[in-house]
Motif scaffolding. Structure first.
Motif, PDB file in Angstrom:
ATOM      1  N   CYS A  38      33.831  46.070  29.814  1.00  0.00           N
ATOM      2  CA  CYS A  38      34.707  44.978  30.223  1.00  0.00           C
ATOM      3  C   CYS A  38      33.904  43.828  30.828  1.00  0.00           C
ATOM      4  N   ALA A  39      32.930  44.139  31.689  1.00  0.00           N
ATOM      5  CA  ALA A  39      32.114  43.093  32.318  1.00  0.00           C
ATOM      6  C   ALA A  39      31.341  42.301  31.271  1.00  0.00           C
ATOM      7  N   THR A  40      30.839  42.994  30.259  1.00  0.00           N
ATOM      8  CA  THR A  40      30.095  42.316  29.195  1.00  0.00           C
ATOM      9  C   THR A  40      30.994  41.396  28.391  1.00  0.00           C
ATOM     10  N   LYS A  41      32.184  41.891  28.032  1.00  0.00           N
ATOM     11  CA  LYS A  41      33.122  41.098  27.238  1.00  0.00           C
ATOM     12  C   LYS A  41      33.647  39.890  28.007  1.00  0.00           C
ATOM     13  N   LEU A  42      33.826  40.066  29.320  1.00  0.00           N
ATOM     14  CA  LEU A  42      34.367  38.986  30.151  1.00  0.00           C
ATOM     15  C   LEU A  42      33.264  38.097  30.716  1.00  0.00           C
ATOM     16  N   ASN A  43      32.005  38.447  30.431  1.00  0.00           N
ATOM     17  CA  ASN A  43      30.850  37.662  30.883  1.00  0.00           C
ATOM     18  C   ASN A  43      30.873  37.475  32.400  1.00  0.00           C
ATOM     19  N   THR A  44      31.014  38.595  33.089  1.00  0.00           N
ATOM     20  CA  THR A  44      31.067  38.543  34.554  1.00  0.00           C
ATOM     21  C   THR A  44      30.149  39.603  35.152  1.00  0.00           C
ATOM     22  N   GLY A  45      29.974  39.563  36.466  1.00  0.00           N
ATOM     23  CA  GLY A  45      29.098  40.509  37.143  1.00  0.00           C
ATOM     24  C   GLY A  45      29.806  41.817  37.452  1.00  0.00           C
ATOM     25  N   LEU A  46      29.019  42.841  37.740  1.00  0.00           N
ATOM     26  CA  LEU A  46      29.562  44.163  38.061  1.00  0.00           C
ATOM     27  C   LEU A  46      28.658  44.845  39.079  1.00  0.00           C
ATOM     28  N   THR A  47      29.242  45.267  40.203  1.00  0.00           N
ATOM     29  CA  THR A  47      28.503  46.042  41.195  1.00  0.00           C
ATOM     30  C   THR A  47      28.909  47.499  41.034  1.00  0.00           C
ATOM     31  N   ALA A  48      27.930  48.372  40.808  1.00  0.00           N
ATOM     32  CA  ALA A  48      28.226  49.763  40.465  1.00  0.00           C
ATOM     33  C   ALA A  48      28.072  50.705  41.651  1.00  0.00           C
ATOM     34  N   ASP A  49      28.842  51.813  41.609  1.00  0.00           N
ATOM     35  CA  ASP A  49      28.734  52.909  42.585  1.00  0.00           C
ATOM     36  C   ASP A  49      28.871  52.437  44.023  1.00  0.00           C
ATOM     37  N   CYS A  50      29.896  51.649  44.295  1.00  0.00           N
ATOM     38  CA  CYS A  50      30.088  51.088  45.638  1.00  0.00           C
ATOM     39  C   CYS A  50      30.568  52.149  46.627  1.00  0.00           C
ATOM     40  N   THR A  51      30.202  51.946  47.876  1.00  0.00           N
ATOM     41  CA  THR A  51      30.644  52.836  48.944  1.00  0.00           C
ATOM     42  C   THR A  51      31.572  52.122  49.935  1.00  0.00           C
ATOM     43  N   ASP A  52      31.767  50.813  49.727  1.00  0.00           N
ATOM     44  CA  ASP A  52      32.717  50.074  50.554  1.00  0.00           C
ATOM     45  C   ASP A  52      33.040  48.747  49.872  1.00  0.00           C
ATOM     46  N   LEU A  53      34.218  48.206  50.193  1.00  0.00           N
ATOM     47  CA  LEU A  53      34.659  46.923  49.657  1.00  0.00           C
ATOM     48  C   LEU A  53      35.290  46.116  50.774  1.00  0.00           C
ATOM     49  N   ASP A  54      35.104  44.803  50.719  1.00  0.00           N
ATOM     50  CA  ASP A  54      35.704  43.924  51.717  1.00  0.00           C
ATOM     51  C   ASP A  54      35.827  42.531  51.109  1.00  0.00           C
ATOM     52  N   ILE A  55      36.493  41.636  51.824  1.00  0.00           N
ATOM     53  CA  ILE A  55      36.562  40.233  51.422  1.00  0.00           C
ATOM     54  C   ILE A  55      35.675  39.447  52.380  1.00  0.00           C
ATOM     55  N   GLY A  56      34.683  38.755  51.809  1.00  0.00           N
ATOM     56  CA  GLY A  56      33.722  38.030  52.625  1.00  0.00           C
ATOM     57  C   GLY A  56      33.948  36.541  52.604  1.00  0.00           C
ATOM     58  N   GLU A  57      32.878  35.801  52.782  1.00  0.00           N
ATOM     59  CA  GLU A  57      32.963  34.346  52.833  1.00  0.00           C
ATOM     60  C   GLU A  57      33.462  33.775  51.526  1.00  0.00           C
TER      61      GLU A  57
END
Length: 328
Positions: A114-133
């Protein structure tokens, strides 16, 4: 269409129940939603033509707003051709601000495609998520073999991340979800992989992601009959067997059985650590466990500080006694 919402891949088990990581991601998405304006939580389900009423209700109880369902009787089980492309088409039809996927075998393939088709970045195997700046998704993942963690901003949209299982806890609320059924002509999807034969591998141990009891061996068990004893005890307790990175490197368990920052995160009711010292990398993988029992001959082993019960002694003396007592 302006990107809006958080899209989650709704992976199903073989019995068409929802995989726990999906409920964990929906729960976490609620926290992210509170920090963003007007974001809906969507879950995409791909499967055969069955009754999805219970799944819709269940996901709503965890906070999902919309369940996007693509069903076709030709996709009764995971298919390398159809699933990644179907999910990508849903992401194109309902452009989300962020896409979250469980870091399972299916999820990793779908997310990378999906990331390749949408031409976007992907962070793999995350251990936390948040909304930053700037209201960007902030993804945390282990790096340098688990020695450090890195906080990563994805500046392209949709922002994508795969998340390890059992990192987040499930939490229900009073909420209802609506269903959106989509039809996609899978005959038009190019078949790049042909399945010739499927062979079900006989697993030596139970699945860690849903195990209620886990017995894990570390460096101390990587000698003599240490793991043989662990498997015997696991059979008595109907438990899953796991271990540390060293146990994987020495061939006592497979990579899929590794627990820790560079392995799996588990959340059993009971976790028994045998010959594990308790390095931070391993502790990160058992932080959501219920009760922890540790067996180690080193009375200063760090894991004892995180254990409910500490048994100080030689595992080659303690385990046979435990096994013997369970036969009486």
């Amino acid at each position: 269409m302006e990107p809006n919402g958080i899209l989650i891949y709704g992976e199903l088990n073989n019995d068409y129940s929802i995989r726990p990581v999906v409920k964990q991601l929906v729960t976490k998405a609620r926290d992210l939603k509170e920090k963003l304006w007007n974001q809906r939580i969507m879950v995409c389900i791909i499967g055969p033509r069955i009754n999805y009423e219970n799944i819709i209700y269940e996901l709503g109880q965890y906070g999902a707003d919309e369940i996007v369902i693509v069903c076709d009787n030709r996709i009764t089980e995971y298919n390398h051709n159809y699933f990644p492309e179907v999910f990508t088409q849903i992401a194109q039809k309902y452009p989300p601000r962020a896409i979250l996927v469980g870091a399972t075998n299916q999820g990793k393939e779908i997310a990378s495609y999906c990331a390749t088709k949408l031409n976007t970045g992907l962070t793999a195997d995350c251990t936390d998520l948040d909304i930053g700046e700037n209201n960007l998704l902030l993804s945390t993942r282990p790096t340098f073999g688990g020695q450090l963690t890195a906080d990563i901003f994805c500046k392209t949209f949709p922002q994508m991340a795969t998340v390890q299982e059992n990192i987040f806890k499930e939490n229900k609320i009073e909420h209802n979800a609506s269903a959106i059924f989509n039809w996609i002509d899978i005959d038009k999807i190019e078949k790049k992989i042909e399945t010739i034969k499927s062979i079900k591998k006989e697993l030596k141990s139970k699945d860690l992601s849903s195990a209620k009891i886990i017995i894990a061996g570390g460096a101390g068990a990587c000698q003599n009959d240490g793991f043989a004893l662990i498997y015997q005890l696991a059979q008595k307790l109907n438990a899953a067997v796991a271990g540390s990175r060293e146990a994987v490197e020495k061939g006592y368990i497979t990579k899929s059985q590794q627990i820790g920052q560079t392995g799996k995160t588990v959340a059993p009711t009971l976790y028994i650590a045998v010959g594990i010292s308790g390095a931070n990398q391993h502790l990160a993988g058992i932080k959501n466990s219920g009760k922890i029992i540790s067996i180690n001959k080193d009375e200063n082993a760090p894991i004892f500080k995180h254990s409910d019960i500490a048994l100080i002694g030689d595992l080659f003396e303690i385990l046979p006694e435990l096994i013997k007592n369970m036969d009486t």
